[in-house]
Design a protein around this motif. Sequence first.
Motif, PDB file in Angstrom:
ATOM      1  N   GLY A  82       0.787  -1.227   0.000  1.00 55.30           N
ATOM      2  CA  GLY A  82       0.000   0.000   0.000  1.00 55.30           C
ATOM      3  C   GLY A  82       0.814   1.269   0.000  1.00 55.30           C
ATOM      4  N   ASN A  83       2.108   1.165  -0.247  1.00 57.79           N
ATOM      5  CA  ASN A  83       2.961   2.350  -0.277  1.00 57.79           C
ATOM      6  C   ASN A  83       3.083   2.906  -1.685  1.00 57.79           C
ATOM      7  N   ILE A  84       3.448   4.168  -1.759  1.00 50.90           N
ATOM      8  CA  ILE A  84       3.752   4.813  -3.027  1.00 50.90           C
ATOM      9  C   ILE A  84       5.201   4.471  -3.347  1.00 50.90           C
ATOM     10  N   VAL A  85       5.468   4.042  -4.559  1.00 50.16           N
ATOM     11  CA  VAL A  85       6.807   3.620  -4.950  1.00 50.16           C
ATOM     12  C   VAL A  85       7.311   4.515  -6.070  1.00 50.16           C
ATOM     13  N   VAL A  86       8.551   4.983  -5.936  1.00 49.40           N
ATOM     14  CA  VAL A  86       9.207   5.733  -7.002  1.00 49.40           C
ATOM     15  C   VAL A  86      10.513   5.032  -7.349  1.00 49.40           C
ATOM     16  N   PHE A  87      10.843   5.042  -8.645  1.00 49.79           N
ATOM     17  CA  PHE A  87      12.093   4.423  -9.085  1.00 49.79           C
ATOM     18  C   PHE A  87      12.534   5.073 -10.384  1.00 49.79           C
ATOM     19  N   THR A  88      13.822   4.976 -10.643  1.00 49.58           N
ATOM     20  CA  THR A  88      14.388   5.519 -11.870  1.00 49.58           C
ATOM     21  C   THR A  88      15.075   4.402 -12.642  1.00 49.58           C
ATOM     22  N   LEU A  89      15.058   4.520 -13.958  1.00 47.77           N
ATOM     23  CA  LEU A  89      15.598   3.479 -14.822  1.00 47.77           C
ATOM     24  C   LEU A  89      16.778   3.967 -15.657  1.00 47.77           C
ATOM     25  N   SER A  90      17.403   5.060 -15.283  1.00 44.29           N
ATOM     26  CA  SER A  90      18.464   5.647 -16.088  1.00 44.29           C
ATOM     27  C   SER A  90      19.713   4.773 -16.155  1.00 44.29           C
ATOM     28  N   GLU A  91      19.921   3.890 -15.199  1.00 46.12           N
ATOM     29  CA  GLU A  91      21.113   3.046 -15.156  1.00 46.12           C
ATOM     30  C   GLU A  91      20.949   1.737 -15.934  1.00 46.12           C
ATOM     31  N   LEU A  92      19.745   1.446 -16.392  1.00 47.67           N
ATOM     32  CA  LEU A  92      19.478   0.161 -17.037  1.00 47.67           C
ATOM     33  C   LEU A  92      19.543   0.253 -18.551  1.00 47.67           C
ATOM     34  N   PRO A  93      19.924  -0.844 -19.206  1.00 47.78           N
ATOM     35  CA  PRO A  93      19.808  -0.885 -20.664  1.00 47.78           C
ATOM     36  C   PRO A  93      18.339  -0.776 -21.078  1.00 47.78           C
ATOM     37  N   ASP A  95      16.285  -2.438 -23.076  1.00 40.81           N
ATOM     38  CA  ASP A  95      15.408  -3.617 -23.056  1.00 40.81           C
ATOM     39  C   ASP A  95      15.068  -4.050 -21.635  1.00 40.81           C
ATOM     40  N   GLU A  96      16.014  -3.931 -20.727  1.00 43.69           N
ATOM     41  CA  GLU A  96      15.738  -4.286 -19.333  1.00 43.69           C
ATOM     42  C   GLU A  96      14.826  -3.255 -18.674  1.00 43.69           C
ATOM     43  N   ALA A  97      15.017  -1.983 -19.020  1.00 44.49           N
ATOM     44  CA  ALA A  97      14.138  -0.931 -18.491  1.00 44.49           C
ATOM     45  C   ALA A  97      12.706  -1.148 -18.969  1.00 44.49           C
ATOM     46  N   ARG A  98      12.543  -1.593 -20.194  1.00 42.95           N
ATOM     47  CA  ARG A  98      11.206  -1.871 -20.721  1.00 42.95           C
ATOM     48  C   ARG A  98      10.538  -3.004 -19.949  1.00 42.95           C
ATOM     49  N   ARG A  99      11.292  -4.025 -19.577  1.00 43.60           N
ATOM     50  CA  ARG A  99      10.745  -5.121 -18.781  1.00 43.60           C
ATOM     51  C   ARG A  99      10.279  -4.632 -17.416  1.00 43.60           C
ATOM     52  N   VAL A 100      11.061  -3.743 -16.816  1.00 41.39           N
ATOM     53  CA  VAL A 100      10.692  -3.203 -15.501  1.00 41.39           C
ATOM     54  C   VAL A 100       9.405  -2.386 -15.610  1.00 41.39           C
ATOM     55  N   VAL A 101       9.295  -1.572 -16.665  1.00 40.99           N
ATOM     56  CA  VAL A 101       8.086  -0.761 -16.866  1.00 40.99           C
ATOM     57  C   VAL A 101       6.876  -1.666 -17.087  1.00 40.99           C
ATOM     58  N   ASP A 102       7.045  -2.732 -17.857  1.00 38.90           N
ATOM     59  CA  ASP A 102       5.944  -3.678 -18.068  1.00 38.90           C
ATOM     60  C   ASP A 102       5.520  -4.336 -16.760  1.00 38.90           C
ATOM     61  N   TYR A 103       6.492  -4.706 -15.941  1.00 35.46           N
ATOM     62  CA  TYR A 103       6.204  -5.301 -14.641  1.00 35.46           C
ATOM     63  C   TYR A 103       5.420  -4.311 -13.763  1.00 35.46           C
ATOM     64  N   ALA A 104       5.893  -3.069 -13.726  1.00 32.39           N
ATOM     65  CA  ALA A 104       5.233  -2.053 -12.903  1.00 32.39           C
ATOM     66  C   ALA A 104       3.817  -1.766 -13.410  1.00 32.39           C
ATOM     67  N   ALA A 105       3.644  -1.747 -14.715  1.00 33.24           N
ATOM     68  CA  ALA A 105       2.308  -1.524 -15.276  1.00 33.24           C
ATOM     69  C   ALA A 105       1.368  -2.674 -14.902  1.00 33.24           C
ATOM     70  N   GLY A 106       1.886  -3.886 -14.898  1.00 32.55           N
ATOM     71  CA  GLY A 106       1.082  -5.034 -14.477  1.00 32.55           C
ATOM     72  C   GLY A 106       0.691  -4.959 -13.009  1.00 32.55           C
ATOM     73  N   LEU A 107       1.629  -4.491 -12.175  1.00 29.66           N
ATOM     74  CA  LEU A 107       1.303  -4.292 -10.756  1.00 29.66           C
ATOM     75  C   LEU A 107       0.168  -3.289 -10.602  1.00 29.66           C
ATOM     76  N   CYS A 108       0.292  -2.185 -11.302  1.00 29.88           N
ATOM     77  CA  CYS A 108      -0.742  -1.141 -11.199  1.00 29.88           C
ATOM     78  C   CYS A 108      -2.092  -1.664 -11.667  1.00 29.88           C
ATOM     79  N   HIS A 109      -2.094  -2.410 -12.739  1.00 32.49           N
ATOM     80  CA  HIS A 109      -3.358  -2.942 -13.232  1.00 32.49           C
ATOM     81  C   HIS A 109      -3.944  -3.951 -12.247  1.00 32.49           C
ATOM     82  N   GLY A 110      -3.109  -4.852 -11.741  1.00 36.15           N
ATOM     83  CA  GLY A 110      -3.588  -5.897 -10.839  1.00 36.15           C
ATOM     84  C   GLY A 110      -4.039  -5.372  -9.491  1.00 36.15           C
TER      85      GLY A 110
END
Length: 143
Positions: A82-93, A95-110
């Motif tokens: 139930g917490n607000i989460v912030v993260f940055t993806l500037s250090e990731l390649p 394709d890996e950053a895209r996977r993280v965004v997809d994961y986070a979008a799935g969390l938000c939807h679920g």
Amino acid sequence: MASSAVSKFKQFFALDGTMPADDSYMAEDNAYEERSSYGYQPTHAAHSDYTPARRSPQPSVVPVDVRGFSTVRHIGEAFRDGNIVVFTLSELPRDEARRVVDYAAGLCHGLRGRMQKLPRTSFGLIPEGVEIETYELEDALEF
């Protein structure tokens, strides 16, 4: 030769009208005796290792340092609680950053939350019913 391959295929997937005689597969499971408002509730659920997340009445902003896709579970655990989460993806390649965004979008939807794009390839995940200003999310990225 082709007809035997087709008949073997049909037999393997039980498309030839025969079903395997496996009584254990067809037997009813007696573990689902209690009913809840959502359907059947297994009686063994109270003995599992799962402990439901406790939502805090006042969610805090949790910055997560994402160093790779293997660390995204920290995003999921904090958001599930139930917490607000912030993260940055500037250090990731990319394709890996895209996977993280997809994961986070799935969390938000679920979990019925929302995802907000922040500057510098950063994102915020906000639980359902929580209001927060963008500058507060940006301030939390200073970790």
